[in-house]
Scaffold this motif. Structure first.
Motif, PDB file in Angstrom:
ATOM      1  N   GLY A   1       0.235 -17.440 -10.135  1.00  0.00           N
ATOM      2  CA  GLY A   1       0.604 -17.340  -8.733  1.00  0.00           C
ATOM      3  C   GLY A   1       0.315 -15.960  -8.178  1.00  0.00           C
ATOM      4  N   THR A   2       0.468 -15.834  -6.869  1.00  0.00           N
ATOM      5  CA  THR A   2       0.252 -14.551  -6.185  1.00  0.00           C
ATOM      6  C   THR A   2       1.348 -14.355  -5.147  1.00  0.00           C
ATOM      7  N   ILE A   3       1.504 -13.105  -4.696  1.00  0.00           N
ATOM      8  CA  ILE A   3       2.426 -12.773  -3.625  1.00  0.00           C
ATOM      9  C   ILE A   3       1.809 -11.652  -2.802  1.00  0.00           C
ATOM     10  N   ARG A   4       2.004 -11.721  -1.493  1.00  0.00           N
ATOM     11  CA  ARG A   4       1.509 -10.661  -0.617  1.00  0.00           C
ATOM     12  C   ARG A   4       2.399 -10.574   0.617  1.00  0.00           C
ATOM     13  N   LEU A   5       2.384  -9.402   1.223  1.00  0.00           N
ATOM     14  CA  LEU A   5       3.143  -9.155   2.443  1.00  0.00           C
ATOM     15  C   LEU A   5       2.298  -9.575   3.636  1.00  0.00           C
ATOM     16  N   VAL A   6       2.861 -10.412   4.511  1.00  0.00           N
ATOM     17  CA  VAL A   6       2.124 -10.885   5.679  1.00  0.00           C
ATOM     18  C   VAL A   6       2.845 -10.429   6.944  1.00  0.00           C
TER      19      VAL A   6
ATOM     20  N   ARG B   1       8.148 -10.638   5.816  1.00  0.00           N
ATOM     21  CA  ARG B   1       7.736 -11.983   5.391  1.00  0.00           C
ATOM     22  C   ARG B   1       6.763 -11.850   4.210  1.00  0.00           C
ATOM     23  N   PHE B   2       7.113 -12.554   3.123  1.00  0.00           N
ATOM     24  CA  PHE B   2       6.246 -12.607   1.941  1.00  0.00           C
ATOM     25  C   PHE B   2       5.663 -14.009   1.815  1.00  0.00           C
TER      26      PHE B   2
ATOM     27  N   VAL C   1       4.660 -20.764  -0.198  1.00  0.00           N
ATOM     28  CA  VAL C   1       6.073 -20.539   0.133  1.00  0.00           C
ATOM     29  C   VAL C   1       6.172 -19.264   0.959  1.00  0.00           C
ATOM     30  N   LEU C   2       6.797 -19.359   2.137  1.00  0.00           N
ATOM     31  CA  LEU C   2       7.034 -18.200   2.999  1.00  0.00           C
ATOM     32  C   LEU C   2       8.500 -17.825   2.934  1.00  0.00           C
ATOM     33  N   VAL C   3       8.746 -16.551   2.568  1.00  0.00           N
ATOM     34  CA  VAL C   3      10.110 -16.016   2.488  1.00  0.00           C
ATOM     35  C   VAL C   3      10.246 -14.976   3.598  1.00  0.00           C
ATOM     36  N   SER C   4      11.065 -15.282   4.637  1.00  0.00           N
ATOM     37  CA  SER C   4      11.193 -14.408   5.814  1.00  0.00           C
ATOM     38  C   SER C   4      12.638 -13.974   5.991  1.00  0.00           C
ATOM     39  N   ASP C   5      12.830 -12.748   6.517  1.00  0.00           N
ATOM     40  CA  ASP C   5      14.176 -12.281   6.837  1.00  0.00           C
ATOM     41  C   ASP C   5      14.163 -11.635   8.221  1.00  0.00           C
TER      42      ASP C   5
END
Length: 531
Positions: A511-516, A523-524, A464-468
């Protein structure tokens, strides 16, 4: 008794003690088989019986030849020999009738030891057989000097005609002699009557206490012409082993070498790694972090896995301890600032009395209310973080569309699902909504006007990509955004715990999360198992 041997109120032996006991048992096994199962002694008895059979047959042939030479009529001979099929019950069946071997049949384990041989009784001596006995006496004496066996030649009535003692006396009442007079080979075990006490070491051998007796019928013209009666004590097992001391010594060296090899392998592969791991445990417990490293020797795969698991656990515990210490430092710092402000404002309001005008009083009162609200927010966020870190996966599933439906409508931001809105995620809807809510709130605080969501799945994982489109995160802060209490918006109410809660929730669901990197804004990338 040392504390190392008493664990949990119960005595437990050391590993080295168990190893030594096992090695002693290994070395004792040959002795157990030798002295208690008596296999070797039984072989010596059968060997003695076989030798007496050979000597008896040779003397029987000479005796039979002398009887024929003396021309003794058949009516003066004994009982008829049994039929061929039953002539010697102990003889083995041979296809060639020219051979009739007699096999040793005595067994120390199963045959009963008969009482002491009955004494000879007085009887009349046949002169013809007495003359034959006199001629054969020299052969018996010469043979006895070499074989150490006792010899008696008996006539068809069981009267001794040759032998050092008992000449002219009858042994017809002896069980094995009676069998031989009927034409059947017989053997027996009887107690030995020693001429002198046996050495103390001989007491370990049962074979020393018996004597083998063999009665061999002498056949002439189908009748029993006499009996060759032989006896000898079997070779003592201790004496025999002494005679084979070279081979026994080599066997003992081989057993000792094998035992030492087993001990070395056990020490190298089991005992040594265990003691090394115990030493590491004591050092780690004392706070020595340099001890958290692999052992020099693991020995076995299981020990390597145990060591790796233990050291991994120790490393995680130390990391957890550091995290708790750092977290406690941050918490005390974050709580101390508003508390200090509240205390200062309250003291000014108390000490100023009527000298403070209404505007100043209202300003200090507002400061107290604001700082108290911040404390309340910090406490709530700490509770949220604690719940997230101790959350157990419920096994529920959801999708981004379902999680967004649980969020309150925020007019500041427009949230768009560009792709994969129905992709199944292995996380509860409530937890997914908390994750999205924190990320959307961060975007809003950093000047974003829109947030886009994109989901895809492959190999059992959903991405899942979360972008602003906000101001983004500066390069100097990119490595610190997941640290507890780190925030660049403290003045606007930021606590720096939102991303920490997100990270804890995702970890709880594997799960994991990272800043890309992104061209604009932030964008996470979130990775979760697919439902």
């Amino acid at each position: 008794m040392s504390a190392q041997k008493w664990i949990g109120g119960k005595w437990r032996p050391r590993l080295a003690t168990i190893v030594v006991a096992i090695l002693i048992m290994v070395m004792a096994l040959p002795l157990v088989g030798l002295f208690f199962f008596r296999l070797y002694e039984n072989q010596l008895i059968r060997q003695t019986e076989a030798e007496l059979i050979a000597q008896g047959e040779a003397l029987a042939a000479i005796y039979a030849w002398d009887v024929r030479e003396a021309g003794i009529p058949a009516e003066r001979l004994g009982a008829p020999m049994p039929a061929e099929a039953s002539e010697y019950p102990s003889r083995s069946t041979e296809p060639d009738p020219r051979y009739r071997p007699i096999e040793p049949s005595l067994d120390l384990a199963s045959d009963s030891v008969l009482p002491t041989r009955p004494a000879a009784v007085a009887a009349s001596l046949d002169p013809v057989f007495a003359a034959i006995g006199a001629r054969l006496s020299g052969i018996l004496d010469a043979t006895q000097k070499t074989t150490l066996a006792g010899f008696r030649l008996l006539d068809p009535r069981g009267v001794v005609i040759a032998g050092r003692e008992e000449v002219g006396q009858s042994l017809a009442g002896v069980e094995e002699v009676r069998e031989a007079l009927a034409g059947r080979y017989a053997s027996a075990l009887r107690p030995r009557i020693p001429d002198q006490p046996a050495p103390p070491l001989y007491s370990v051998s049962r074979g020393t206490k018996v004597r083998v007796f063999v009665a061999m019928p002498v056949a002439v013209d189908g009748k029993v012409a006499g009996v060759v009666y032989l006896s000898r004590t079997p070779n003592n097992i201790v004496k025999h082993l002494y005679g084979e001391r070279g081979k026994v010594t080599l066997a003992a060296i081989a057993i000792l070498g094998g035992t030492l090899l087993i001990g070395f392998v056990f020490l190298r592969t089991v005992s040594r790694p265990i003691y090394a791991l115990m030493e590491r445990t004591e050092r780690i417990a004392a706070g020595d972090r340099t001890a958290i490293r692999p052992l020099d020797h693991h020995g076995t795969r299981e020990m390597a896995e145990l060591s790796a698991a233990f050291l991994d656990m120790a490393e995680k515990l130390h990391a957890r301890s550091d995290s708790i210490q750092t977290f406690a430092t941050h918490v005390s710092h974050e709580l101390k600032s508003p508390l200090t402000a509240i205390q200062g404002a309250a003291e000014l309001l108390r000490d100023s009395g009527t000298a403070m005008d209404e505007a100043e009083r209202k300003r200090f009162s507002n400061n107290i209310v604001t700082d108290a609200g911040r404390l309340n927010l910090l406490v709530r966020r700490l509770l949220d973080l604690a719940r997230a870190e101790n959350l157990a996966p419920s096994g529920e599933t959801t999708s981004m569309g379902a999680a967004l439906a649980l969020l309150p409508v925020d007019k500041r931001l427009a949230v768009h699902v560009e792709a994969g809105g129905d992709t199944g995620l292995r996380i509860s809807g409530e937890s997914a909504a908390i994750v999205l809510a924190n990320l959307i709130d961060n975007s809003a605080r950093h000047g974003a006007s829109a947030v886009s969501l994109t989901a895809s799945s492959a190999d059992g994982k959903a991405t899942v990509l979360v972008s602003d489109d906000g101001a983004g995160i500066s390069p100097s802060n990119r490595d610190r955004i997941f640290e507890p209490f780190f925030t660049t918006r403290r003045d606007s109410g930021g606590t720096g715990m939102g991303l920490g809660i997100v990270l804890a929730l995702l970890k709880a669901h594997d799960g994991t999360i990272r800043l890309v990197d992104s061209g604009r804004g932030t964008r996470f990338e979130i990775i979760l198992p697919v439902a």
